[in-house]
Scaffold this active site. Sequence first.
Site, PDB file in Angstrom:
ATOM      1  N   HIS A  80      -4.116   6.015   3.712  1.00  0.00           N
ATOM      2  CA  HIS A  80      -4.678   4.804   3.109  1.00  0.00           C
ATOM      3  C   HIS A  80      -3.967   3.551   3.597  1.00  0.00           C
ATOM      4  O   HIS A  80      -4.600   2.565   4.012  1.00  0.00           O
ATOM      5  CB  HIS A  80      -4.601   4.909   1.589  1.00  0.00           C
ATOM      6  CG  HIS A  80      -5.364   3.857   0.843  1.00  0.00           C
ATOM      7  ND1 HIS A  80      -4.854   2.603   0.596  1.00  0.00           N
ATOM      8  CD2 HIS A  80      -6.598   3.878   0.290  1.00  0.00           C
ATOM      9  CE1 HIS A  80      -5.738   1.900  -0.103  1.00  0.00           C
ATOM     10  NE2 HIS A  80      -6.808   2.645  -0.292  1.00  0.00           N
ATOM     11  N   ASP A 139       0.844  -1.194   0.000  1.00  0.00           N
ATOM     12  CA  ASP A 139       0.000   0.000   0.000  1.00  0.00           C
ATOM     13  C   ASP A 139       0.884   1.250   0.000  1.00  0.00           C
ATOM     14  O   ASP A 139       1.956   1.254  -0.605  1.00  0.00           O
ATOM     15  CB  ASP A 139      -0.935  -0.031   1.217  1.00  0.00           C
ATOM     16  CG  ASP A 139      -2.277   0.621   0.937  1.00  0.00           C
ATOM     17  OD1 ASP A 139      -2.301   1.831   0.692  1.00  0.00           O
ATOM     18  OD2 ASP A 139      -3.295  -0.088   0.973  1.00  0.00           O
ATOM     19  N   SER A 169     -10.943  -1.173  -0.824  1.00  0.00           N
ATOM     20  CA  SER A 169      -9.665  -1.108  -0.108  1.00  0.00           C
ATOM     21  C   SER A 169      -9.855  -1.405   1.377  1.00  0.00           C
ATOM     22  O   SER A 169      -8.943  -1.903   2.039  1.00  0.00           O
ATOM     23  CB  SER A 169      -9.043   0.286  -0.250  1.00  0.00           C
ATOM     24  OG  SER A 169      -8.495   0.477  -1.519  1.00  0.00           O
TER      25      SER A 169
END
Length: 791
Positions: A235, A160, A578
């Site tokens: 994220h 990621d 996600s």
Amino acid sequence: MKKLTSLFPLLFLVPLLASCADEKQVYIVYFGEHKGDKALHEIEEHHHSYLQSVKESEEDARASLLYSYKHSINGFAAELTPDQASKLEKLAEVVSIFKSHPRKYEAHTTRSWEFVGLEEEETDSDVPRRKNDADDRFRVGRNFLKKAKHGDGIIVGVLDSGVWPESKSFNDKGMGPVPKSWKGICQTGVAFNSSHCNRKIIGARYYVKGYERYYGAFNVTANKDFLSPRDPDGHGSHTASTAVGRRVYGASALGGFAMGSASGGAPLARLAIYKACWAKPNVEKIEGNTCLEEDMLAAIDDAIADGVHVISISIGTSEPYPFLQDGIAMGALHAVKRNIVVAASAGNSGPKPGTLSNMAPWIITVGASTLDRVFIGGLVLGNGYTIKTDSITAFKMDKFAPLVYAANVVVPGIALNDSSQCLPNSLKPELVTGKVVLCLRGAGTRIGKGIEVKRAGGAGMILGNVAANGNEIPTDSHFVPTAGVTPTVVDKILEYIKTDKNPMAFIKPGKTVYKYQAAPSMTGFSSRGPNVIDPNILKPDITAPGLNILAAWSGADSPSKMSVDQRVADYNIYSGTSMSCPHVAGAIALLKAIHPKWSSAAIRSALMTTAWMTNDKKKPIQDATGLPANPFAFGSGHFRPTKAADPGLVYDASYRAYLLYGCSVNITNIDPTFKCPSKIPPGYNHNYPSIAVPNLNRTVTVKRTVTNVGNGNSTSTYLFSSKPPSGVSVKAIPNVLFFNRIGQKQRFKIVIKPLKNQVMNVTVKGQYQFGWFSWTDKVHVVRSPIAVSLA
């Protein structure tokens, strides 16, 4: 080029052709498995020899190489001209060669694990025990966690945007030594040193070579990123903490929303960070990060060598690529050979059909669904109309304000189809100041619309769904009081604005409410099947919570991911596949801890065949429009980790079984020890826990094998039942399976036959119909979805 010759003289065309031939791009040259036992430097020199064969000099060959994949994956990434790539492609030992595909990762928790029946036992003396501790569902969940030792000993690699190591979710208090099997490193860089790794974050790496070749040399100011494993935008920290974050009491977003104890699914599992996604230069972070194929493949190659047990990849593309041109797919195949389980997000391009990412059968593909938790505010109109709305905005209105429709208060020159969208600099401040503005979703970002209302002096915003959004309302951290409403409510508001001389509105602040709605339901954004790369494999595999998920955030980014937002949040609410993917990765870690010898395919099968197909009201799972969803949205259903620990039977598949499947989709010569047979079985005969048969025009016999893994129950009898898709009949041969030992395998056939006399009445030609079949022994229900389209 035919069009160019009609526009330009030939003398302009010749230089153009020459420049195209000389234009360098990053290509990935893939050889499959390594042949023989070579040292790492020998492998890299071997890769150099291929570059030297097409380059003008050794210096040019070495300068062009970005990565030499030499651990498990055999290949390299290098800058090549199309002509050089073409020469290499002709070599017999080259399995595939393809251009790097920049991927925008798709944003593709206090309630989610509790919702699926997994709640860590409270051990903190300051935290009161739950009132429903005696509830059987939570007792089973706690026993499951204890049996799995909360994931202790399992290493989860997260591919990621990095990690924010200071987050409480990544503390290592009370954790034992790093597993002896770990071979990874803690790579240092900007604002990240060896002290940022601990017994929780046991490794961290970053990969930037492809990114720099694509965007130019890394610039901290332009990129708003860290040249290190540190997460700049939240994220990566969000996904990592969702999978394996430690238990943190009193976590919430924006001053109190979703207040509770935040925890990953496997809170004692170890975390390995592989940063391969980077902020785009000179744009807002909300525009998403870019992950280059060559960087991701290098990350997967290292993760395999480092010794991870699970890889979580919340990355996808809007455009599907054949498996041999998909770095994630090919990297995951090498991981599966080492019995590493790979989970990946399905993508956020729904509800349009055929929009999935990560469709290879050796990847667990995860869709996104809802929780029973919502954030409820209120909207009151001047005519007395009152409705509950979704909202997590921390801003409040003191009184009623005039209500306007965005299309009526735009500056001159705004296109008609954009006038309702509240796009940047579209609203006229003289007409907006002090008013509530109705903005519609569609073009632009949801957060951006609120910023535009604030810029123009608005007092609040009503964010209205259009038909494509259905009734699903993501909750964002807006800059003005905001109410999210469904298309039906939008129509009522527009009618009120149109018919009232002095329309007014008041937006009430939101609060967290549990068990407000039936759940799960499928989100509108979750990408849908069918599988456009190979329709013989039903995808996605499963769904998990992905809407409004609370998890750890980066201290370098605001909750809205906008530069004008100066707020800082330790935890944030975020939505996307996600977010659902790491839920499944966390569950996989727990299953690996309980069943360390199970294969990747066995774990996938256990999750799929035990999944929910109904919501908590015992009704069929619905989509965002309120209609029943189907397996192209949820796969086998909503995951149930506690049930997956004891599935009864599993559909297992070895690495060689995947190679055999590959023969059906033209994936050949990957492994020197395997050759495709002269008669290649159809793809639908791959031993998968679901069945998809496209263009059915005759009787098809699908072969499957199940393995008895019954928990302490070696002797069992399983009976067949089914609900056939409309227009076909489904039967099993045999329809009873007998087992007398653990590990015993039984083969059976599923015969699917079109019902000629009913086809025209119940189906549309080419349209998929859905059903299921199951094997039951009175203790276990082993259910598999079926998707069939009639030719």
